[in-house]
Design an enzyme around this catalytic site. Structure first.
Site, PDB file in Angstrom:
ATOM      1  N   GLU B  44      16.857 -21.031 -20.542  1.00  0.00           N
ATOM      2  CA  GLU B  44      15.952 -20.515 -21.580  1.00  0.00           C
ATOM      3  C   GLU B  44      16.482 -19.173 -22.098  1.00  0.00           C
ATOM      4  O   GLU B  44      16.882 -18.310 -21.322  1.00  0.00           O
ATOM      5  CB  GLU B  44      14.571 -20.303 -20.925  1.00  0.00           C
ATOM      6  CG  GLU B  44      13.485 -19.798 -21.850  1.00  0.00           C
ATOM      7  CD  GLU B  44      12.141 -19.608 -21.119  1.00  0.00           C
ATOM      8  OE1 GLU B  44      12.113 -19.658 -19.871  1.00  0.00           O
ATOM      9  OE2 GLU B  44      11.108 -19.429 -21.801  1.00  0.00           O
ATOM     10  N   LYS B 122       9.138 -23.980 -27.628  1.00  0.00           N
ATOM     11  CA  LYS B 122       8.255 -23.946 -26.453  1.00  0.00           C
ATOM     12  C   LYS B 122       6.798 -24.004 -26.900  1.00  0.00           C
ATOM     13  O   LYS B 122       6.384 -23.277 -27.808  1.00  0.00           O
ATOM     14  CB  LYS B 122       8.523 -22.654 -25.692  1.00  0.00           C
ATOM     15  CG  LYS B 122       7.873 -22.528 -24.329  1.00  0.00           C
ATOM     16  CD  LYS B 122       8.352 -21.211 -23.671  1.00  0.00           C
ATOM     17  CE  LYS B 122       7.882 -21.056 -22.236  1.00  0.00           C
ATOM     18  NZ  LYS B 122       8.456 -19.847 -21.607  1.00  0.00           N
ATOM     19  N   CYS B 158      10.535 -24.276 -19.647  1.00  0.00           N
ATOM     20  CA  CYS B 158       9.840 -23.516 -18.592  1.00  0.00           C
ATOM     21  C   CYS B 158       8.338 -23.832 -18.468  1.00  0.00           C
ATOM     22  O   CYS B 158       7.978 -24.837 -17.883  1.00  0.00           O
ATOM     23  CB  CYS B 158      10.083 -22.029 -18.810  1.00  0.00           C
ATOM     24  SG  CYS B 158      10.024 -21.043 -17.288  1.00  0.00           S
ATOM     25  N   GLY B 312      17.163   9.793   7.214  1.00  0.00           N
ATOM     26  CA  GLY B 312      17.146   9.319   8.591  1.00  0.00           C
ATOM     27  C   GLY B 312      16.042   8.306   8.830  1.00  0.00           C
ATOM     28  O   GLY B 312      16.000   7.665   9.866  1.00  0.00           O
ATOM     29  N   GLY B 313      15.168   8.138   7.834  1.00  0.00           N
ATOM     30  CA  GLY B 313      14.079   7.178   7.951  1.00  0.00           C
ATOM     31  C   GLY B 313      14.491   5.784   7.537  1.00  0.00           C
ATOM     32  O   GLY B 313      15.606   5.556   7.045  1.00  0.00           O
ATOM     33  N   THR B 410      13.415   5.789  -3.110  1.00  0.00           N
ATOM     34  CA  THR B 410      13.406   5.013  -1.868  1.00  0.00           C
ATOM     35  C   THR B 410      12.009   4.639  -1.371  1.00  0.00           C
ATOM     36  O   THR B 410      11.885   3.984  -0.344  1.00  0.00           O
ATOM     37  CB  THR B 410      14.151   5.783  -0.751  1.00  0.00           C
ATOM     38  OG1 THR B 410      13.503   7.042  -0.582  1.00  0.00           O
ATOM     39  CG2 THR B 410      15.605   6.009  -1.130  1.00  0.00           C
ATOM     40  N   GLU B 415       3.524   2.920   0.186  1.00  0.00           N
ATOM     41  CA  GLU B 415       3.399   4.284  -0.329  1.00  0.00           C
ATOM     42  C   GLU B 415       2.983   4.284  -1.799  1.00  0.00           C
ATOM     43  O   GLU B 415       2.136   5.083  -2.214  1.00  0.00           O
ATOM     44  CB  GLU B 415       4.742   5.022  -0.194  1.00  0.00           C
ATOM     45  CG  GLU B 415       5.177   5.284   1.236  1.00  0.00           C
ATOM     46  CD  GLU B 415       6.571   5.899   1.318  1.00  0.00           C
ATOM     47  OE1 GLU B 415       6.966   6.296   2.426  1.00  0.00           O
ATOM     48  OE2 GLU B 415       7.273   5.971   0.283  1.00  0.00           O
TER      49      GLU B 415
END
Lengths: 563, 563
Positions: B44, B122, B158, B312-313, B410, B415
């Site tokens: 598509e 479509k 689709c 370091g996490g 990150t 969170e």
């Protein structure tokens, strides 16, 4: 012949606040009932606020909306208004959910005698511009006509009025005295110039008085301007509410007799002269829209105060005056954050502005904050320039963290369009008053606001120097915006073509602009989409605002094909 | 009986790049033609890329798309492939624009003999979840059936396949040998578990072989996983392309004779064994989706490299490995930015990760950057904590300005949901790999990726300590995430209810969760909408990702009504 007093309750709902919105309706009914009104009309989605977006798919919220309507009907009756007719807008569960999840109508309920006596579901769902109604609503079918004390009245919801097919045609075939249209129709500059001619056309088609009730208020990026009105069958405006503020206006409408199943309503015993508010010049309407957008974002979200950086430039000056007009200067905190490149003139202009506006004023130089970054990271060029803007952003956010201020982002639409900003620097903040205001319009607004102050015998708040000096980010010596950009009159004209009208590069060149400049601007627009996605919202005043109205990919590569 | 070789060209288009996308199609045709294929099917919108969003309303872009298709037909013929049939997806001007502005179809064109011999628009336009197709496309009508060398073939696009009404019903009533479906169907975890049963159902309804060709690649927040397939009439998978990579797979399909107006195609002279790729475990598919999302954002936007903070996490460790898997460790720059609150363990874990991954590694302590802010502004509490995160954001952006790196954000979905982040601090960056990955899934992915490395005899890249230690933002002494949030297994379970399933607070409480906790989390979700609006995009892997899939107001006040 009968005569019934209608009230147009131009209310300012808060999205989700079913309790508060219902209480506003009770107050409007109480007030207008005492003045003889027996049909009280509130805006589209007056129970829930508008737009509710995907809240419309929440079973919980639909239930709250429906319960809110029945509770309101009960409350109105117990308060002694049961014999009036009250029209509200709300979210109503649809009989069947659609493929994909839409499960509720954008509906209108007619309350009388302690209960919902009739309802109507919006049939035309706008799904363009800022609207996503086909995403969240199920369209209705059928029409609603009621005899209200002899006034045979049809009902429509907003978009229904704008399209000539469907409900408009069906109502036009009936013999109506009045058509009530409830709306949450967002402002853009000049909207009244399309709205009123449309109302006049429809009044003629219906052969009926049109009663147009619009919401008012700011809701995130949208501003509803009110401008509720009644037009008679000849298209004359016989009532026009104030714009940009809540209003409750009355008018008597004549009917041609009561049908056997009509609702009996008490006729008024006195005469009233309906209010006909003045038309506003576009520049004044735009200013008021910005002020209302800021005020409602602050108040509806519960911020105690506003803070913003004052550079001495025109954008921050205009933002400060908007903020003071919105919530009062005593709740506005201006911060001058000069660097070694800030001119004395800029610092003077910032201070002068704060003094005239009467807002709080603080100076936080950035030199000692910036130097450690430059030294530790060995920054030069753009990286060093941007550190200055980012240090200012950190200062403002620290003040927000300590005092709860809403930070205003002061960038204008021309900058937002071409990405002339430092991400996480001058872009920080929760609300951007000038996001939809091109730079040339910022100057126009400044001049208008100063002239407006002078006409009232007040000091013009914006320093003339901030209006007349060449714009500069002052991130390096002797920098001006025109080192990087065409003159703003040229830039804004090109942006009007490329952004507002979605013209092709070829057609802008054909309109007389330099090809290399147009191509460069088009590239800057496409390349800064990632910045806009992370930008603060701001009040929409145009017919092509950045944000939900203009949805384009970040990742995009324009090529013409193999040919 | 005839036998025709079909090629499934699982391509990775770039939105807007009509030239590049056309050249990819030419290459796929050239390759598969040489191997005997005479019907080559592409996804598509293979000419324009997908989704094009409001580009669909650009007259210029529609013209480019249409010109691209005719140029491609000419080019294929001049390259000697004119006797093949090539199916492409493109943007086609509609005969009439819709109210509101949609003016183009999402169409399929059949190329043969140097020209477009047929097209199909479509009909079912998804306008829910991440889709806005009713906003930008005009639906088509009718069906398309062609005799391709004796294989009577129907065509769908689709969404047409997913709804049983309309084109599916109409094609099922015809006597077809094959149905070709072209798709740009975005990945979510477990999507193949709904896609394949649907294909099997449709094969039975059609009484025909189904040829399902999907796009592959990352496009902003969407990942297309490919997974193109052919199912025979019994519902058996007789071809399955690899997932998460471009592919070109061949299969011979039998037809029941040529109609008088059929397209003559050369039958293959050899036999082939179609490829049947393995199913992937959900965890592996999720990892690959994240890697592909990052890789394509970097490569399609032309970034030379990636930089990210290494704390370091677990989150930054997983992001670093995703980045290295996506573009190679030599283009990944990790920056440790310890504060006085950073433990030695954290610093060791960051360095160990960088060593195992083999990426660049730099240490930039923030103490001397933060102190001037604390001193000048007199910061304490949250304001002082946030300055640390913002200093890190400034370092990363300065490195981006100097070296052109894409900065990865990150933060994870847990969170993002509750706003556990510092705006303009740890939220800076252009792409957020874990935006749609709950914290508990981040741990699962880390364990899976380590185990996967071990199974190949490689060193597990993520330090065990980063997986096992209590998560902490390390913005004050001895801080852990659980000072502010419930344990992540509880939080993620509540978020699954409130966000993913849109359950009401009452129903989550009924499911056994503490009412006060659920109400607090619901409040945090609503209150952090403004942060999400300004957040980086990231790859969608769930059926309820933040961003275009979940549209809610910033300004909102939930109340139950008067009742």
């Amino acid at each position: 012949m009968s005569r019934i007093r209608f009230a147009l309750a131009q209310l300012n709902p808060i999205v989700g606040d079913v309790t508060g919105n219902s209480l506003s309706i009770v107050a409007a009914v109480s007030d207008s009932y005492a003045r003889g009104a027996r049909v009280i009309v509130t805006p589209e989605m007056s129970i829930t606020g508008y737009p509710v977006d995907d809240l419309a798919s929440s079973t919980d919220f639909i239930r709250q909306s429906e319960a809110g309507v029945t509770s309101l009907a009960t409350r109105l009756a117990s308060d002694g208004f049961g014999d009036a007719v009250v029209v509200v807008g709300y979210l109503a569960e649809a009989a069947q959910a659609e493929f994909g999840g839409a499960r509720a109508h954008n509906s209108l309920a007619v309350l009388h005698d302690g209960r919902v006596i009739a309802s109507y579901a919006k049939r035309h769902l706008p799904n363009y511009s800022v609207f996503d109604e086909e995403r969240v609503f199920v369209p209705g079918d059928g029409t609603l006509v009621l005899d209200l004390g002899g006034v045979t009245t049809g009902f429509l919801i907003c978009e229904d009025l704008w399209r000539s097919d469907g409900p408009v045609t069906e109502l036009a075939a009936k013999n109506l005295d009045a058509v009530v249209i409830i709306n949450a129709s967002p402002f853009d500059t000049g909207k009244d110039d399309t709205r009123f001619p449309l109302l006049a056309t429809r009044a003629a088609e219906f052969g009926a008085t049109v009663v147009y009730v619009n919401a008012v208020g700011g809701q995130d990026d949208l501003v509803f301007d009110g401008d509720s009105a009644v037009l008679d069958i000849t298209g004359s405006t016989v009532l026009r509410a104030a714009r940009f503020e809540s209003a409750l206006e009355l008018i008597d409408i004549a009917g041609n007799g009561t049908s056997s199943d009509g609702i009996a309503l008490t006729e008024p015993t006195d005469d009233i002269t309906p209010f006909i508010g003045d038309d506003l010049p576009d520049i004044e309407a735009t200013w008021q829209a910005l002020v209302l957008g800021v005020r409602d974002y602050v108040t509806k979200n519960g911020f105690p105060s506003i803070a913003l950086g004052l550079s001495g430039g025109i954008d921050s000056a205009v933002c400060a005056v908007i903020a003071a007009d919105a919530i009062g200067a005593s709740r506005v905190f201006g911060v001058s954050m000069p660097s070694k490149y800030s001119s004395d003139g800029s610092k003077d202009d910032a201070r002068a502005l704060a003094e005239t506006v009467g807002c709080h004023y603080d100076v936080q130089p950035i030199a000692e904050l910036v130097t450690p970054f430059e030294t530790q990271l060995g920054l030069t060029g753009v990286a060093a320039e941007n550190i200055q803007a980012r240090a200012r952003g950190m200062i403002l956010m620290a003040l927000s963290n300590q005092h709860g201020h809403l930070i205003l982002t002061t960038g204008n639409k021309s900058e937002v369009a071409v990405g002339y900003s430092t991400m996480y620097g001058d872009t920080v903040g929760g609300f951007a008053p000038l996001k939809d205001v091109f730079k040339t319009l910022v100057w126009d607004l400044a001049r208008w606001r100063n002239a407006s102050a002078e006409s009232r015998g007040e000091a013009p708040p914006i320093p003339v120097n901030s209006i007349t000096k060449p714009p500069s980010a002052e991130l390096r010596p002797d920098q001006t915006d025109q080192d990087s950009l065409p003159p703003y009159d040229v830039l804004d004209a090109i942006l009007d073509h490329l952004v507002s009208r979605r013209d092709s590069i070829e057609s802008v060149v054909a309109a007389g602009f330099d090809r290399a400049t147009v191509e460069r601007i088009a590239g800057l627009i496409a390349g800064s989409e990632w910045k806009r996605r992370q930008g603060a919202i701001g009040p929409r005043i145009s017919r092509m605002a950045f944000g939900r109205e203009r949805r384009l990919p970040i990742t995009v590569r324009h090529t013409p094909g193999l040919g």
